[in-house]
Each structure stands twice: as structure tokens, then as C-alpha cells.
Design a protein around this motif. Structure first.
Motif, PDB file in Angstrom:
ATOM      1  N   ALA A 176       0.839  -1.202   0.000  1.00 35.66           N
ATOM      2  CA  ALA A 176       0.000   0.000   0.000  1.00 35.66           C
ATOM      3  C   ALA A 176       0.870   1.246   0.000  1.00 35.66           C
ATOM      4  O   ALA A 176       1.131   1.854   1.036  1.00 35.66           O
ATOM      5  CB  ALA A 176      -0.927  -0.005   1.207  1.00 35.66           C
ATOM      6  N   HIS A 177       1.324   1.619  -1.173  1.00 34.96           N
ATOM      7  CA  HIS A 177       2.188   2.784  -1.338  1.00 34.96           C
ATOM      8  C   HIS A 177       1.648   3.595  -2.503  1.00 34.96           C
ATOM      9  O   HIS A 177       1.114   3.028  -3.468  1.00 34.96           O
ATOM     10  CB  HIS A 177       3.625   2.334  -1.609  1.00 34.96           C
ATOM     11  CG  HIS A 177       4.629   3.431  -1.587  1.00 34.96           C
ATOM     12  ND1 HIS A 177       4.831   4.269  -2.662  1.00 34.96           N
ATOM     13  CD2 HIS A 177       5.485   3.837  -0.612  1.00 34.96           C
ATOM     14  CE1 HIS A 177       5.765   5.143  -2.362  1.00 34.96           C
ATOM     15  NE2 HIS A 177       6.187   4.915  -1.130  1.00 34.96           N
ATOM     16  N   PRO A 178       1.770   4.932  -2.458  1.00 36.05           N
ATOM     17  CA  PRO A 178       1.213   5.760  -3.543  1.00 36.05           C
ATOM     18  C   PRO A 178       1.716   5.407  -4.938  1.00 36.05           C
ATOM     19  O   PRO A 178       1.036   5.708  -5.921  1.00 36.05           O
ATOM     20  CB  PRO A 178       1.636   7.172  -3.145  1.00 36.05           C
ATOM     21  CG  PRO A 178       1.751   7.134  -1.660  1.00 36.05           C
ATOM     22  CD  PRO A 178       2.273   5.763  -1.338  1.00 36.05           C
ATOM     23  N   GLU A 179       2.891   4.769  -5.053  1.00 36.71           N
ATOM     24  CA  GLU A 179       3.385   4.408  -6.385  1.00 36.71           C
ATOM     25  C   GLU A 179       2.767   3.110  -6.897  1.00 36.71           C
ATOM     26  O   GLU A 179       3.032   2.696  -8.023  1.00 36.71           O
ATOM     27  CB  GLU A 179       4.911   4.298  -6.373  1.00 36.71           C
ATOM     28  CG  GLU A 179       5.464   3.161  -5.551  1.00 36.71           C
ATOM     29  CD  GLU A 179       6.986   3.188  -5.430  1.00 36.71           C
ATOM     30  OE1 GLU A 179       7.581   4.258  -5.675  1.00 36.71           O
ATOM     31  OE2 GLU A 179       7.572   2.151  -5.094  1.00 36.71           O
ATOM     32  N   GLU A 180       1.943   2.467  -6.076  1.00 40.95           N
ATOM     33  CA  GLU A 180       1.288   1.215  -6.447  1.00 40.95           C
ATOM     34  C   GLU A 180      -0.171   1.457  -6.839  1.00 40.95           C
ATOM     35  O   GLU A 180      -0.758   2.485  -6.472  1.00 40.95           O
ATOM     36  CB  GLU A 180       1.346   0.221  -5.286  1.00 40.95           C
ATOM     37  CG  GLU A 180       2.750  -0.188  -4.874  1.00 40.95           C
ATOM     38  CD  GLU A 180       3.464  -1.022  -5.933  1.00 40.95           C
ATOM     39  OE1 GLU A 180       2.790  -1.556  -6.831  1.00 40.95           O
ATOM     40  OE2 GLU A 180       4.698  -1.144  -5.843  1.00 40.95           O
TER      41      GLU A 180
ATOM     42  N   HIS B 238      -3.659   1.810  -2.788  1.00 37.48           N
ATOM     43  CA  HIS B 238      -3.103   2.615  -1.700  1.00 37.48           C
ATOM     44  C   HIS B 238      -4.254   3.360  -1.015  1.00 37.48           C
ATOM     45  O   HIS B 238      -5.380   3.397  -1.540  1.00 37.48           O
ATOM     46  CB  HIS B 238      -2.050   3.598  -2.238  1.00 37.48           C
ATOM     47  CG  HIS B 238      -2.551   4.458  -3.347  1.00 37.48           C
ATOM     48  ND1 HIS B 238      -3.296   5.597  -3.133  1.00 37.48           N
ATOM     49  CD2 HIS B 238      -2.452   4.332  -4.697  1.00 37.48           C
ATOM     50  CE1 HIS B 238      -3.616   6.151  -4.285  1.00 37.48           C
ATOM     51  NE2 HIS B 238      -3.122   5.392  -5.251  1.00 37.48           N
TER      52      HIS B 238
ATOM     53  N   GLY C 258      -5.141   6.307  -0.929  1.00 34.65           N
ATOM     54  CA  GLY C 258      -5.733   7.418  -1.676  1.00 34.65           C
ATOM     55  C   GLY C 258      -6.817   7.006  -2.651  1.00 34.65           C
ATOM     56  O   GLY C 258      -7.434   7.869  -3.296  1.00 34.65           O
ATOM     57  N   LEU C 259      -7.104   5.716  -2.781  1.00 32.30           N
ATOM     58  CA  LEU C 259      -8.133   5.261  -3.708  1.00 32.30           C
ATOM     59  C   LEU C 259      -9.512   5.764  -3.289  1.00 32.30           C
ATOM     60  O   LEU C 259      -9.831   5.830  -2.096  1.00 32.30           O
ATOM     61  CB  LEU C 259      -8.172   3.736  -3.769  1.00 32.30           C
ATOM     62  CG  LEU C 259      -6.994   2.994  -4.392  1.00 32.30           C
ATOM     63  CD1 LEU C 259      -7.322   1.515  -4.500  1.00 32.30           C
ATOM     64  CD2 LEU C 259      -6.618   3.551  -5.746  1.00 32.30           C
TER      65      LEU C 259
ATOM     66  N   GLU D  39      -2.296   7.423  10.037  1.00 33.87           N
ATOM     67  CA  GLU D  39      -1.808   6.553   8.971  1.00 33.87           C
ATOM     68  C   GLU D  39      -2.319   5.123   9.154  1.00 33.87           C
ATOM     69  O   GLU D  39      -2.750   4.474   8.189  1.00 33.87           O
ATOM     70  CB  GLU D  39      -0.278   6.581   8.941  1.00 33.87           C
ATOM     71  CG  GLU D  39       0.332   5.850   7.767  1.00 33.87           C
ATOM     72  CD  GLU D  39       1.848   6.004   7.681  1.00 33.87           C
ATOM     73  OE1 GLU D  39       2.441   5.389   6.760  1.00 33.87           O
ATOM     74  OE2 GLU D  39       2.434   6.715   8.515  1.00 33.87           O
TER      75      GLU D  39
ATOM     76  N   ASP E  86      -6.026   4.938   8.284  1.00 36.03           N
ATOM     77  CA  ASP E  86      -6.251   4.939   6.833  1.00 36.03           C
ATOM     78  C   ASP E  86      -6.015   3.543   6.247  1.00 36.03           C
ATOM     79  O   ASP E  86      -6.752   3.090   5.367  1.00 36.03           O
ATOM     80  CB  ASP E  86      -5.313   5.949   6.159  1.00 36.03           C
ATOM     81  CG  ASP E  86      -5.762   7.393   6.350  1.00 36.03           C
ATOM     82  OD1 ASP E  86      -6.912   7.618   6.785  1.00 36.03           O
ATOM     83  OD2 ASP E  86      -4.952   8.300   6.075  1.00 36.03           O
TER      84      ASP E  86
END
Length: 266
Positions: free
Chosen positions: A34-38, A41, A43-44, A84, A87
Motif C-alpha cells: 500500500a504505497h502511492p506508487e502502487e 493505496h 488514496g483510492l 496513517e 487509513d
């Protein structure tokens, strides 16, 4: 035992392609980094989460866990760490995942007792959110708390069923702990086990399962002899070692190796 692999081994790969790999090679589940580059994450949007969950359900593959990067023993205020973790818990709930992975990440400049207390306090607070969402927080044997003996100093005081342990076999080995001792420490708290292989303590470049020095045979033997029947998840750290062989080429042989270990230990 059920088998999964982590998307750390297939950086950035779209979910449908991840699921195709899982089904083609006989893996029951996937651990989602779960990382923003994946692709997945925190932010979905709600719609994106629902779509992802539907894809997994349609494929018949389970979301084993959401592997986050919250560091619960890090110095500083509790609020950002708890935000965090919450989330991650909400994301796991929305995807139907039973687990969220967090790291210790203690400040080496702080006394050990202070870091342990920080982690226990935060995990105890977040446990209530986890219980409400039906998700379990797993503290990984990693960085500042590399062994089962390290983790139990935190998990013991927390004493909540929604907070447990994730056993990364590389870190406990690097910490000098025997598999039987790790299991003895973590057994009441164990969520699942991450398997991998490396060349040596000095060279942690990921290798195909069974071709390195990690005590996978002993780990599987301990788990089976104690009657544990949870998940084994292959964490192949391709994201950090870009030059290593692609994970899709190794998944079939990796599954066969784990099945062979299980068969020999039975």
C-alpha cells in the motif's frame, strides 16, 4: 497452509495482471503493498476500492493483507501515526483484507523501553478502530524490532486480539533467533509468515526460494509440528533490487518449493 505473494515483487503491476499471475501459478492470495506508487493505496476513491475488491472476488483470489509503512515505535506525536494506521485499516476493510502490516521503526536514539511503550500505546489505541472494522494489525519483525523476542515486548503489554505479529523469516534470522524460538514467542499473536531467500547476511539481494541461506525448511517444520495452518506469503523484494530476475518467472517454482517443504515436514 495457504500461499500468497507480495506485490513488492511486481512493482506497479495493475491488479488484473497480478490476479492473472496468482491464478496461473496456484497462489491463494496476494499481499498488497500500500504505497502511492502502487495501484492500491489509501488514496483510492470508494469506487476504486469497490472495483478492486470485485476483481479479487471474481478471480477467486484473497487479499491477504495491506502492507503499509506506518512506524508505530517512531519518535514524535501519536496523531500522525494513528491517522496513517487508521487509513490503512479502512482500506483493508474496504478490500475485504483481514490484516494490515505496520513496522516498528523505533528511533535508535531513544531508550528501548521508551520506544516499546510508544508502540504499545499506539497499537492499543488503534486496536479499537481495528476491532470496529474487523481488521487485525500485524507488527512485522523488522528494523528496530527484528526478532520475536523484540516484538513480544510490545505485543505483551498491548494484549488485544486485534493486534498481532507478522513473522518475516529474514529479519529473525538476521537477528540471530532460531525458528523454534521465534514461533514460541509469537505463537499466541501470529497472523501470517513472510518467506523469502537471500545469499547471505551481508548480501540480502532476493533469490528464488530454496536457493539461499534462510532456514525455510526449519521454519516450515516448526509451523507444521506446532499445528499452525495459516498463510505463507512470499515477499520478493524486486522493488528494492531492480536487477534481479522478474518474479513472474519464479512463481511456479517457488510454489513447488514451498509445497515440497510442506510435504517433507508432514
Amino acid at each position: 497452509m495457504k500461499l500468497a505473494f507480495s506485490t513488492l515483487g511486481v512493482p506497479g503491476l495493475p491488479v488484473p495482471e497480478v490476479l492473472a499471475l496468482a491464478t496461473a501459478h496456484g497462489y491463494h492470495g496476494v499481499e498488497l503493498r500500500a504505497h502511492p506508487e502502487e495501484p492500491v493505496h489509501p488514496g483510492l476513491s470508494p469506487a476504486e476500492r469497490a472495483e478492486t475488491a470485485a476483481l479479487f472476488k471474481e478471480a477467486g483470489v484473497e487479499v491477504l493483507g495491506v502492507a503499509g509503512y506506518a512506524r508505530v515505535a517512531a519518535s514524535g506525536d501519536d496523531a500522525p501515526v494513528l491517522a496513517e494506521v487508521r487509513d490503512l485499516l479502512q482500506l483493508a476493510h474496504d478490500l475485504g483484507a483481514p490484516y494490515v502490516r505496520v513496522f516498528p521503526g523505533a528511533d535508535p536514539g531513544l531508550p528501548r523501553e521508551e520506544s516499546d511503550a510508544l508502540a504499545a500505546r499506539r497499537l492499543g489505541t488503534a486496536a479499537e478502530d481495528a476491532a470496529a472494522l474487523g481488521v487485525r494489525i500485524l507488527l512485522e519483525t523488522h528494523d528496530s524490532h527484528r526478532t520475536g523476542a523484540d516484538l513480544i515486548r510490545v505485543l505483551g503489554p498491548v494484549g488485544h486480539r486485534q493486534v498481532g505479529a507478522l513473522w518475516d523469516v529474514m529479519h529473525t534470522w538476521l537477528g540471530g533467533e532460531q525458528p523454534a524460538d521465534t514461533y514460541a514467542a509469537l505463537a499466541p499473536h501470529l497472523g501470517y509468515v513472510q518467506v523469502k531467500d537471500i545469499a547471505s547476511a551481508q548480501d540480502t539481494t532476493p533469490l528464488p526460494l530454496g536457493s539461499g541461506v534462510l532456514p525455510l525448511t526449519e521454519c516450515v517444520d516448526v509451523l507444521l509440528r506446532r499445528g499452525w495452518d495459516g498463510w505463507l506469503c512470499w515477499e520478493y523484494e524486486k522493488r528494492w533490487y531492480e536487477s534481479v530476475a522478474p518474479l513472474p518467472e519464479l512463481l511456479g517454482a517457488g510454489r513447488e518449493h514451498v509445497l515440497r517443504l510442506l510435504g517433507e515436514a508432514a
